[in-house]
Write a protein that holds these residues in place. Structure first.
Motif, PDB file in Angstrom:
ATOM      1  N   GLN A  19      -2.935   5.822   8.624  1.00  0.00           N
ATOM      2  CA  GLN A  19      -2.072   4.652   8.447  1.00  0.00           C
ATOM      3  C   GLN A  19      -2.682   3.408   9.088  1.00  0.00           C
ATOM      4  O   GLN A  19      -2.552   2.296   8.557  1.00  0.00           O
ATOM      5  N   VAL A  20      -3.348   3.606  10.256  1.00  0.00           N
ATOM      6  CA  VAL A  20      -4.037   2.473  10.878  1.00  0.00           C
ATOM      7  C   VAL A  20      -5.146   1.962   9.963  1.00  0.00           C
ATOM      8  O   VAL A  20      -5.295   0.746   9.752  1.00  0.00           O
ATOM      9  N   ALA A  21      -5.929   2.881   9.404  1.00  0.00           N
ATOM     10  CA  ALA A  21      -7.016   2.475   8.502  1.00  0.00           C
ATOM     11  C   ALA A  21      -6.466   1.777   7.262  1.00  0.00           C
ATOM     12  O   ALA A  21      -7.022   0.765   6.793  1.00  0.00           O
ATOM     13  N   GLN A  35      -5.310  -1.694   8.274  1.00  0.00           N
ATOM     14  CA  GLN A  35      -6.461  -2.592   8.458  1.00  0.00           C
ATOM     15  C   GLN A  35      -7.048  -3.004   7.112  1.00  0.00           C
ATOM     16  O   GLN A  35      -7.464  -4.164   6.933  1.00  0.00           O
ATOM     17  N   SER A  36      -7.068  -2.076   6.157  1.00  0.00           N
ATOM     18  CA  SER A  36      -7.566  -2.419   4.814  1.00  0.00           C
ATOM     19  C   SER A  36      -6.628  -3.410   4.135  1.00  0.00           C
ATOM     20  O   SER A  36      -7.073  -4.346   3.446  1.00  0.00           O
ATOM     21  N   LEU A  40       0.493  -3.249  12.658  1.00  0.00           N
ATOM     22  CA  LEU A  40      -0.648  -2.565  13.263  1.00  0.00           C
ATOM     23  C   LEU A  40      -0.427  -2.188  14.738  1.00  0.00           C
ATOM     24  O   LEU A  40      -0.717  -1.053  15.124  1.00  0.00           O
ATOM     25  N   PRO A  41       0.087  -3.075  15.594  1.00  0.00           N
ATOM     26  CA  PRO A  41       0.274  -2.694  17.001  1.00  0.00           C
ATOM     27  C   PRO A  41       1.188  -1.482  17.181  1.00  0.00           C
ATOM     28  O   PRO A  41       0.943  -0.627  18.044  1.00  0.00           O
ATOM     29  N   ALA A  96       0.867  -2.144  -3.250  1.00  0.00           N
ATOM     30  CA  ALA A  96      -0.293  -1.288  -2.987  1.00  0.00           C
ATOM     31  C   ALA A  96      -0.302  -0.822  -1.541  1.00  0.00           C
ATOM     32  O   ALA A  96      -0.650   0.329  -1.239  1.00  0.00           O
ATOM     33  N   ALA A  97       0.097  -1.709  -0.624  1.00  0.00           N
ATOM     34  CA  ALA A  97       0.132  -1.331   0.792  1.00  0.00           C
ATOM     35  C   ALA A  97       1.144  -0.219   1.026  1.00  0.00           C
ATOM     36  O   ALA A  97       0.863   0.781   1.706  1.00  0.00           O
ATOM     37  N   GLN A  98       2.327  -0.402   0.456  1.00  0.00           N
ATOM     38  CA  GLN A  98       3.356   0.626   0.638  1.00  0.00           C
ATOM     39  C   GLN A  98       2.947   1.940  -0.023  1.00  0.00           C
ATOM     40  O   GLN A  98       3.191   3.028   0.515  1.00  0.00           O
TER      41      GLN A  98
END
Length: 489
Positions: A191-193, A196-197, A237-238, A439-441
């Motif tokens: 999920q972090v990757a 970040q993408s 992200l945090p 796309a993110a979701q």
């Protein structure tokens, strides 16, 4: 006479009966207690397939295998459970002494002066002062007339058996938690990757919007919307990084490490292989495999035996006692003729009135038996629910993963089209922003779906008992399982 009395002891033991209920193993649930296993996409459920002792190795991750073995060797909960097992076994062995006579030896040396004005001297030579040396051997024995000692031993053995399965439950919980922790870490890293993408893609889109703004092709509101999209992507992200750090701390704790200790092992979802074949146990096997059910059965057994102990406490008790020795005024004449003595006696006791304490203790023991029986039934029901829930979760996971893969592919294709059209000025920037969010979701949902399927697969192995019965015993003829392999006797 002393010898004749001692020969009565075995006869009294053989004639003794054991009061109270005899433990009966509860019947296994019927085959229809579990529905037929569902069809799971990409995984086959095989009825009767045995579970390997190292079931986590089916995920084909050497790093995971190493962590599980380190946790089993250094986890404090495992060490505590093994120590509790040794306590229970030693208590059971200590009670075995109750079946045998108690023999004690003593030696008394005294010097005394008789009041010759009142009583005649006790010494054979009429001397008022004398030394007296008395070695003595005393024997006491209480025959188990009503089986109270045997019921107490039965309860202690059942308690030790229950603690054995508590050890197995501790190992099973630990290994499953390590696997789930590794999968959760892999999921968070994914999920972090992905986040970040998403941030990088949003930055690229924002760069295009700013260029188009300079050319007068888009409005300031479009640029502001792009900046908002970047900020929203960065906002998540945090939280993910915090969860990842906490997950590393949890994994260290399971391994018996401190939070600040280095943890060189890291996990990605690509490092873990989804087992293609899964076991499925029938109800009669499930009650034999689940440590919690076996523990509940042992508790039921101990409660049944405790009723017999309470009944025996209300019945007459016989104690045989005797002593033999010698007494002399000089050590060198201890074994001279005429200095020896012996005695033998029997005491029969029967509680007559104790304020009804023993009666209420028996009633309490019977109520405890009812409680243990209800807890056993509850444990079985919850165990079968656990298996059914896990099977349902696996089916849903397979469907959810397939849907997530389709949604991710469609969202990625839609975003690529929107970006090309934005560069050509064919669509508004808001269309690209919407495609980016979709796309993110979709990407985050795909990562979570992959992790859920891995975690629920581990949950199935845990729900079915974890294969502890395939752990080889530490020695020939010993008990299978981690409790037997750990020694502890």
């Amino acid at each position: 006479m002393m010898r004749r009395a001692l020969t009565l002891i075995p006869a009294l033991c053989l004639a003794a009966c054991a009061v109270g209920p005899d433990y009966q193993t509860p019947d296994a649930p019927p085959p229809q207690a579990l529905a037929a296993p569902p069809k799971v996409a990409g995984q086959a459920l095989l009825a009767g397939r045995d579970i390997p002792a190292d079931w986590w190795a089916l995920f084909k991750s050497p790093a995971l295998d190493g962590l599980v073995r380190e946790a089993m060797a250094h986890n404090a909960d495992v060490a505590a459970a093994q120590a509790a097992l040794r306590v229970a076994r030693e208590n059971a062995l200590a009670n075995v002494g109750s079946f045998f006579p108690s023999v004690t030896g003593s030696f008394q040396a005294t010097r005394q002066k008789d009041p010759t004005g009142t009583v005649a001297p006790t010494a054979a030579n009429n001397a008022p002062q004398l030394n007296l040396f008395t070695p003595q051997l005393s024997i006491s024995y209480s025959p188990d007339l009503w089986g109270g000692i045997r019921r107490a031993q039965e309860a202690l053995d059942a308690t030790a058996e229950g603690q054995r399965f508590q050890v197995e439950a501790t190992y099973l919980t630990l290994t499953a938690n390590v696997v789930v922790a590794a999968v959760t870490e892999a999921s968070l890293r994914g999920q972090v990757a992905a986040t970040q993408s998403i941030i990088a893609d949003a930055d690229k889109a924002l760069t295009i919007l700013r260029r188009q703004r300079e050319l007068g092709q888009v409005s300031a509101a479009d640029v502001a919307a792009g900046e908002t999209a970047v900020a929203q992507a960065q906002q998540g992200l945090p939280a993910l990084e915090k969860q990842l750090e906490q997950q590393r701390h949890q994994l260290n704790a399971l391994l018996g490490r401190m939070p600040a200790d280095p943890t060189p092992e890291t996990f990605q979802l690509s490092d873990l292989t989804l087992p293609a074949e899964l076991p499925y146990s029938l109800p009669v096997r499930l009650v034999e495999q689940r440590p919690d059910i076996r523990l509940a059965a042992a508790n039921l057994h101990a409660a049944s035996a405790a009723v017999g102990v309470a009944i025996a406490d209300r019945l007459p008790n016989l104690t045989l006692s005797g002593a033999t020795g010698s007494s002399a005024s000089a050590l060198d004449s201890l074994f001279s003729p005429g200095n020896g003595f012996w005695n033998f006696g029997a005491t029969l006791t029967q509680p007559i009135f104790d304020g009804f304490s023993l009666m209420h203790k028996e009633r309490a023991a019977r109520a405890a038996l009812d409680q243990a029986a209800a807890q056993y039934r509850s444990t079985v029901v919850l165990a079968f629910q656990n298996v059914a829930d896990t099977l349902s979760a696996l089916k849903s996971d397979g469907d959810a993963l397939a849907a997530a893969q389709r949604a991710d592919a469609a969202a990625a294709h839609s975003l690529a089209l929107a970006r090309r059209q934005l560069e050509l000025g064919a669509v508004a920037p808001s269309v690209v922003l919407a495609a980016q969010q979709a796309a993110a979701q979709a990407r985050l949902t795909l990562v979570q779906a992959e992790a859920s399927r891995l975690m629920d697969t581990a949950a199935l192995f845990q729900a079915l008992g974890g294969g502890w019965w395939n752990v080889p015993p530490a020695e020939a003829g010993g008990e299978a399982g981690h409790a037997g392999a750990a020694g502890g006797t």
